[in-house]
Write a protein that holds these residues in place. Structure first.
Motif, PDB file in Angstrom:
ATOM      1  N   GLY A 161       0.883  -1.498   0.307  1.00  0.00           N
ATOM      2  CA  GLY A 161      -0.037  -0.166   0.183  1.00  0.00           C
ATOM      3  C   GLY A 161       0.822   0.803   0.032  1.00  0.00           C
ATOM      4  O   GLY A 161       0.310   2.440  -0.717  1.00  0.00           O
ATOM      5  N   ALA A 162       2.086   1.281   0.752  1.00  0.00           N
ATOM      6  CA  ALA A 162       2.985   2.301   1.201  1.00  0.00           C
ATOM      7  C   ALA A 162       3.365   2.822  -0.367  1.00  0.00           C
ATOM      8  O   ALA A 162       3.871   3.320  -1.520  1.00  0.00           O
ATOM      9  CB  ALA A 162       4.242   1.968   1.999  1.00  0.00           C
ATOM     10  N   LEU A 163       3.628   1.327  -1.718  1.00  0.00           N
ATOM     11  CA  LEU A 163       4.872   1.793  -2.731  1.00  0.00           C
ATOM     12  C   LEU A 163       3.474   2.061  -3.169  1.00  0.00           C
ATOM     13  O   LEU A 163       3.446   3.447  -4.511  1.00  0.00           O
ATOM     14  CB  LEU A 163       4.883   0.096  -3.327  1.00  0.00           C
ATOM     15  N   LEU A 227      -4.362   1.010  -7.947  1.00  0.00           N
ATOM     16  CA  LEU A 227      -3.804   1.393  -6.267  1.00  0.00           C
ATOM     17  C   LEU A 227      -4.332   1.024  -5.265  1.00  0.00           C
ATOM     18  O   LEU A 227      -4.219   0.154  -4.518  1.00  0.00           O
ATOM     19  CB  LEU A 227      -3.929   2.821  -5.527  1.00  0.00           C
ATOM     20  N   GLU A 228      -5.958  -0.349  -5.942  1.00  0.00           N
ATOM     21  CA  GLU A 228      -6.212  -0.517  -5.598  1.00  0.00           C
ATOM     22  C   GLU A 228      -5.950  -2.098  -4.991  1.00  0.00           C
ATOM     23  O   GLU A 228      -6.192  -2.585  -3.762  1.00  0.00           O
ATOM     24  CB  GLU A 228      -7.708  -1.256  -5.657  1.00  0.00           C
ATOM     25  N   ASP A 229      -5.222  -2.709  -6.034  1.00  0.00           N
ATOM     26  CA  ASP A 229      -4.687  -4.073  -5.693  1.00  0.00           C
ATOM     27  C   ASP A 229      -3.352  -3.978  -4.710  1.00  0.00           C
ATOM     28  O   ASP A 229      -2.983  -5.068  -3.887  1.00  0.00           O
ATOM     29  CB  ASP A 229      -4.227  -5.128  -6.957  1.00  0.00           C
ATOM     30  N   LEU A 230      -2.804  -2.971  -4.809  1.00  0.00           N
ATOM     31  CA  LEU A 230      -1.537  -2.833  -4.265  1.00  0.00           C
ATOM     32  C   LEU A 230      -2.299  -2.626  -2.406  1.00  0.00           C
ATOM     33  O   LEU A 230      -1.787  -2.745  -1.720  1.00  0.00           O
ATOM     34  CB  LEU A 230      -0.969  -1.503  -4.731  1.00  0.00           C
ATOM     35  N   ALA A 231      -2.568  -1.479  -2.789  1.00  0.00           N
ATOM     36  CA  ALA A 231      -3.481  -1.299  -1.304  1.00  0.00           C
ATOM     37  C   ALA A 231      -4.316  -2.671  -0.962  1.00  0.00           C
ATOM     38  O   ALA A 231      -4.260  -2.421   1.302  1.00  0.00           O
ATOM     39  CB  ALA A 231      -4.829  -0.207  -1.252  1.00  0.00           C
ATOM     40  N   LYS A 232      -4.266  -3.682  -0.938  1.00  0.00           N
ATOM     41  CA  LYS A 232      -4.870  -4.845  -0.213  1.00  0.00           C
ATOM     42  C   LYS A 232      -3.929  -5.996  -0.217  1.00  0.00           C
ATOM     43  O   LYS A 232      -3.627  -7.481  -0.013  1.00  0.00           O
ATOM     44  CB  LYS A 232      -5.810  -5.819  -1.649  1.00  0.00           C
ATOM     45  N   GLY A 233      -2.667  -5.882  -1.126  1.00  0.00           N
ATOM     46  CA  GLY A 233      -1.401  -6.352  -1.182  1.00  0.00           C
ATOM     47  C   GLY A 233      -1.219  -7.239  -2.605  1.00  0.00           C
ATOM     48  O   GLY A 233      -0.521  -8.059  -1.587  1.00  0.00           O
ATOM     49  N   VAL A 234      -2.154  -6.802  -3.583  1.00  0.00           N
ATOM     50  CA  VAL A 234      -0.981  -8.027  -4.554  1.00  0.00           C
ATOM     51  C   VAL A 234      -0.493  -7.105  -5.520  1.00  0.00           C
ATOM     52  O   VAL A 234      -0.695  -6.281  -6.204  1.00  0.00           O
ATOM     53  CB  VAL A 234      -2.673  -7.696  -4.926  1.00  0.00           C
ATOM     54  N   VAL A 235       0.590  -7.225  -5.416  1.00  0.00           N
ATOM     55  CA  VAL A 235       1.713  -7.219  -6.465  1.00  0.00           C
ATOM     56  C   VAL A 235       0.708  -7.658  -7.609  1.00  0.00           C
ATOM     57  O   VAL A 235       1.631  -8.619  -8.148  1.00  0.00           O
ATOM     58  CB  VAL A 235       2.787  -7.126  -5.984  1.00  0.00           C
TER      59      VAL A 235
END
Length: 265
Positions: A161-163, A227-235
């Protein structure tokens, strides 16, 4: 090595400007304040819902466990993305506009620095300050590990999420660097940058279950969609590539703008 030293010199020069003026201090204060407010109210809401869930589990039976990452970390990241929409113009509006107003851009043009080094150095200075803001905000999350009774979130969604928050902001900063090359007025550069960022933001609203191929393609260009997937922990590689592409495109436009102005001069 000479190119790296030149870029580092530009970064150091810009940081002196940032911290020698209210820009950096106001930006850090506003960011950490809003991050703390969002985190406090989100954490309070999570504790309240956890207590209700525990009472219902005791009354009706069955384990009930709420995810602190979904109820706290992800909403805070998404809220701070909105804050980045307003903070980014403040970080980029003076990068080239102030140089043009003071007449120091001509000095940079005659120095042993390439236009690309100047553009990259100014972008990295703004990105470095923005990264510092993110790290300062994450102190709120780190404090959860100092209390034994506090719930422990998963680290992966926090880091991704920070990334995502950094890449989204860096995309704004790259495009804002380009806008700053178009005018000598900081206020004009700030307003134009905000309008551009808002347009990039709203492109993601075009997505819907009934959207056709064209609208799907338009929504893909929205910065928040990735941003949504990254905020969920999915790269997902496509999200990283998208943000990096926007950053490179913004720096390319800024470089071309500076070069064209040098030739016109």
């Amino acid at each position: 090595m000479t190119a790296l030293r030149n870029v580092a010199a530009i970064v150091q020069k810009e940081w002196h400007h940032y911290f020698g003026s209210p820009i950096a201090w106001v930006g850090l204060f506003v960011w950490t304040l809003l991050f703390g407010i969002f985190f406090y109210f989100g954490f309070t809401f999570f504790l309240e819902m956890s207590m209700r869930a525990s009472q219902q589990a005791m009354q009706y039976g069955g384990p009930t466990r709420l995810s602190i990452n979904e109820m706290l970390i992800r909403p805070v990241i998404q809220n701070m993305a909105v804050v980045a929409l307003f903070i980014a113009p403040m970080l980029t509006m003076r990068l080239f506009a102030e140089e043009k107003r003071q007449g120091t851009l001509e000095l940079l043009a005659t120095s042993p620095l390439s236009d690309l080094q100047v553009v990259v150095g100014k972008f990295l200075s703004a990105s470095g300050l923005y990264l510092l803001m993110i790290l300062a905000g994450l102190v709120n999350v780190a404090l959860m590990w100092t209390y034994p009774s506090a719930p422990r979130p998963e680290w992966a969604p926090i880091l991704t999420g920070a990334l995502g928050l950094f890449l989204l902001g860096a995309s704004f900063l790259a495009m804002g660097t380009f806008v700053s090359t178009l005018t000598r007025n900081q206020i004009v550069a700030g307003i134009l940058s905000f309008c551009l960022f808002l347009g990039m933001w709203t492109l993601g609203w075009a997505d819907s279950p009934t959207a056709g191929p064209v609208m799907k393609a338009v929504s893909y260009l929205g910065v928040t969609s990735h941003l949504e997937d990254l905020a969920k922990g999915v790269v997902d590689l496509k999200d990283i590539v998208f943000y990096l592409s926007v950053i490179v495109f913004g720096l390319f436009l800024a470089h071309q703008s500076i070069e064209s102005q040098r030739w016109r001069a």
